[in-house]
Write a protein that holds these residues in place. Structure first.
Motif, PDB file in Angstrom:
ATOM      1  N   TYR A   7     -11.925  -1.509  -8.270  1.00  0.00           N
ATOM      2  CA  TYR A   7     -10.473  -1.385  -8.464  1.00  0.00           C
ATOM      3  C   TYR A   7     -10.120  -1.268  -9.936  1.00  0.00           C
ATOM      4  O   TYR A   7     -10.849  -1.715 -10.814  1.00  0.00           O
ATOM      5  N   LEU A   8      -8.977  -0.651 -10.174  1.00  0.00           N
ATOM      6  CA  LEU A   8      -8.373  -0.504 -11.492  1.00  0.00           C
ATOM      7  C   LEU A   8      -6.884  -0.765 -11.298  1.00  0.00           C
ATOM      8  O   LEU A   8      -6.250  -0.126 -10.451  1.00  0.00           O
ATOM      9  N   GLU A   9      -6.311  -1.730 -12.060  1.00  0.00           N
ATOM     10  CA  GLU A   9      -4.937  -2.166 -11.786  1.00  0.00           C
ATOM     11  C   GLU A   9      -4.149  -2.408 -13.075  1.00  0.00           C
ATOM     12  O   GLU A   9      -3.939  -3.547 -13.487  1.00  0.00           O
ATOM     13  N   PRO A  10      -3.696  -1.339 -13.763  1.00  0.00           N
ATOM     14  CA  PRO A  10      -2.878  -1.544 -14.953  1.00  0.00           C
ATOM     15  C   PRO A  10      -1.565  -2.246 -14.586  1.00  0.00           C
ATOM     16  O   PRO A  10      -0.981  -1.973 -13.539  1.00  0.00           O
ATOM     17  N   GLY A  11      -1.138  -3.143 -15.480  1.00  0.00           N
ATOM     18  CA  GLY A  11       0.080  -3.890 -15.187  1.00  0.00           C
ATOM     19  C   GLY A  11       0.825  -4.320 -16.431  1.00  0.00           C
ATOM     20  O   GLY A  11       0.300  -4.296 -17.546  1.00  0.00           O
ATOM     21  N   LEU A  12       2.062  -4.735 -16.224  1.00  0.00           N
ATOM     22  CA  LEU A  12       2.941  -5.197 -17.281  1.00  0.00           C
ATOM     23  C   LEU A  12       3.458  -6.576 -16.900  1.00  0.00           C
ATOM     24  O   LEU A  12       3.858  -6.791 -15.746  1.00  0.00           O
ATOM     25  N   GLN A  61       0.843  -1.194   0.000  1.00  0.00           N
ATOM     26  CA  GLN A  61       0.000   0.000   0.000  1.00  0.00           C
ATOM     27  C   GLN A  61       0.876   1.240   0.000  1.00  0.00           C
ATOM     28  O   GLN A  61       1.715   1.430   0.871  1.00  0.00           O
ATOM     29  N   VAL A  62       0.684   2.117  -0.981  1.00  0.00           N
ATOM     30  CA  VAL A  62       1.477   3.325  -1.127  1.00  0.00           C
ATOM     31  C   VAL A  62       0.814   4.507  -0.426  1.00  0.00           C
ATOM     32  O   VAL A  62       1.465   5.280   0.264  1.00  0.00           O
ATOM     33  N   TRP A  63      -0.514   4.626  -0.596  1.00  0.00           N
ATOM     34  CA  TRP A  63      -1.218   5.777  -0.068  1.00  0.00           C
ATOM     35  C   TRP A  63      -2.652   5.373   0.245  1.00  0.00           C
ATOM     36  O   TRP A  63      -3.256   4.594  -0.489  1.00  0.00           O
ATOM     37  N   ASN A  64      -3.195   5.925   1.337  1.00  0.00           N
ATOM     38  CA  ASN A  64      -4.556   5.617   1.740  1.00  0.00           C
ATOM     39  C   ASN A  64      -5.190   6.886   2.309  1.00  0.00           C
ATOM     40  O   ASN A  64      -4.644   7.497   3.210  1.00  0.00           O
ATOM     41  N   LYS A  65      -6.327   7.284   1.783  1.00  0.00           N
ATOM     42  CA  LYS A  65      -7.032   8.467   2.263  1.00  0.00           C
ATOM     43  C   LYS A  65      -8.528   8.157   2.230  1.00  0.00           C
ATOM     44  O   LYS A  65      -9.134   8.099   1.164  1.00  0.00           O
ATOM     45  N   GLY A  66      -9.103   7.920   3.401  1.00  0.00           N
ATOM     46  CA  GLY A  66     -10.528   7.608   3.479  1.00  0.00           C
ATOM     47  C   GLY A  66     -10.853   6.315   2.759  1.00  0.00           C
ATOM     48  O   GLY A  66     -10.348   5.259   3.097  1.00  0.00           O
ATOM     49  N   ARG A  67     -11.674   6.418   1.734  1.00  0.00           N
ATOM     50  CA  ARG A  67     -12.092   5.233   0.975  1.00  0.00           C
ATOM     51  C   ARG A  67     -11.174   4.918  -0.207  1.00  0.00           C
ATOM     52  O   ARG A  67     -11.327   3.902  -0.864  1.00  0.00           O
ATOM     53  N   LEU A  68     -10.230   5.812  -0.512  1.00  0.00           N
ATOM     54  CA  LEU A  68      -9.342   5.659  -1.659  1.00  0.00           C
ATOM     55  C   LEU A  68      -8.002   5.076  -1.229  1.00  0.00           C
ATOM     56  O   LEU A  68      -7.436   5.492  -0.231  1.00  0.00           O
ATOM     57  N   ASN A  69      -7.504   4.133  -1.992  1.00  0.00           N
ATOM     58  CA  ASN A  69      -6.285   3.415  -1.659  1.00  0.00           C
ATOM     59  C   ASN A  69      -5.480   3.220  -2.943  1.00  0.00           C
ATOM     60  O   ASN A  69      -6.034   2.831  -3.965  1.00  0.00           O
ATOM     61  N   THR A  70      -4.172   3.507  -2.916  1.00  0.00           N
ATOM     62  CA  THR A  70      -3.296   3.202  -4.052  1.00  0.00           C
ATOM     63  C   THR A  70      -2.236   2.221  -3.594  1.00  0.00           C
ATOM     64  O   THR A  70      -1.810   2.238  -2.438  1.00  0.00           O
ATOM     65  N   TRP A 106       6.733 -19.359 -17.418  1.00  0.00           N
ATOM     66  CA  TRP A 106       6.920 -18.470 -16.262  1.00  0.00           C
ATOM     67  C   TRP A 106       6.805 -17.026 -16.724  1.00  0.00           C
ATOM     68  O   TRP A 106       7.204 -16.692 -17.828  1.00  0.00           O
ATOM     69  N   SER A 107       6.290 -16.177 -15.841  1.00  0.00           N
ATOM     70  CA  SER A 107       6.251 -14.747 -16.133  1.00  0.00           C
ATOM     71  C   SER A 107       6.452 -13.956 -14.847  1.00  0.00           C
ATOM     72  O   SER A 107       6.216 -14.459 -13.750  1.00  0.00           O
ATOM     73  N   VAL A 108       6.928 -12.715 -15.007  1.00  0.00           N
ATOM     74  CA  VAL A 108       6.995 -11.766 -13.890  1.00  0.00           C
ATOM     75  C   VAL A 108       6.002 -10.656 -14.198  1.00  0.00           C
ATOM     76  O   VAL A 108       5.770 -10.323 -15.361  1.00  0.00           O
ATOM     77  N   ASN A 109       5.411 -10.086 -13.132  1.00  0.00           N
ATOM     78  CA  ASN A 109       4.342  -9.118 -13.305  1.00  0.00           C
ATOM     79  C   ASN A 109       4.522  -7.962 -12.338  1.00  0.00           C
ATOM     80  O   ASN A 109       4.892  -8.168 -11.185  1.00  0.00           O
ATOM     81  N   VAL A 110       4.254  -6.746 -12.807  1.00  0.00           N
ATOM     82  CA  VAL A 110       4.246  -5.558 -11.950  1.00  0.00           C
ATOM     83  C   VAL A 110       3.011  -4.734 -12.306  1.00  0.00           C
ATOM     84  O   VAL A 110       2.524  -4.785 -13.436  1.00  0.00           O
ATOM     85  N   GLY A 111       2.516  -3.996 -11.326  1.00  0.00           N
ATOM     86  CA  GLY A 111       1.339  -3.175 -11.585  1.00  0.00           C
ATOM     87  C   GLY A 111       1.176  -2.086 -10.554  1.00  0.00           C
ATOM     88  O   GLY A 111       1.804  -2.095  -9.495  1.00  0.00           O
ATOM     89  N   LEU A 112       0.323  -1.139 -10.885  1.00  0.00           N
ATOM     90  CA  LEU A 112      -0.027  -0.036  -9.997  1.00  0.00           C
ATOM     91  C   LEU A 112      -1.538  -0.035  -9.912  1.00  0.00           C
ATOM     92  O   LEU A 112      -2.222  -0.043 -10.936  1.00  0.00           O
ATOM     93  N   GLY A 113      -2.078  -0.044  -8.687  1.00  0.00           N
ATOM     94  CA  GLY A 113      -3.516  -0.151  -8.536  1.00  0.00           C
ATOM     95  C   GLY A 113      -4.136   0.982  -7.751  1.00  0.00           C
ATOM     96  O   GLY A 113      -3.495   1.613  -6.913  1.00  0.00           O
TER      97      GLY A 113
END
Length: 125
Positions: free
Chosen positions: A89-94, A21-30, A70-77
């Motif tokens: 939720y919305l979670e773009p990833g590579l 978890q990077v940031w959390n404010k009320g109901r919103l979470n990144t 096998w694969s490796v995965n990263v994303g920001l949600g």
């Protein structure tokens, strides 16, 4: 000559991901997420249709044996809590799919980098 050729592969996926978890404010979470995914082939088949003359053809069916993947995965949600326990939720990833040493060409061997944008309703507790 070959009129058409089609391969069908079914894989069982087993992901192992971690989320921070990077940031959390009320109901919103990144958050950021990353991990590995192991894919095991369950069923694979190959169908080729050959044309002999303009009015005759035959179809050849067979089984192919793809290897594990096998694969490796990263994303920001981003996650927004609608009401407990439901979140949108919305979670773009590579993802990067490693070469598996197989001679069988698949979409993932030809395009090892894949971008996706998963989204939806998530149940949390």
């Amino acid at each position: 000559r070959v009129r058409s050729s089609a391969a069908s592969d079914v894989y069982k996926r087993q992901p192992l991901h971690m989320t921070y978890q990077v940031w959390n404010k009320g109901r919103l979470n990144t958050y950021v997420t990353g991990g590995v995914t192991f894919e095991m082939p369950v069923h694979s088949s190959l169908t080729k249709e050959f044309v002999i003359t303009s009015d005759s053809s035959f179809t050849m069916r067979g089984t192919i044996h793809p290897r594990y993947q096998w694969s490796v995965n990263v994303g920001l949600g981003v996650q927004y809590q609608i009401f407990k326990p439901f979140c949108f939720y919305l979670e773009p990833g590579l993802s990067y799919y490693f070469k598996n040493g197989s001679d069988i060409q698949t979409y993932r061997t030809e395009h090892p980098f894949m971008f996706s944008i998963p989204f939806g309703l998530r149940l949390t507790w």
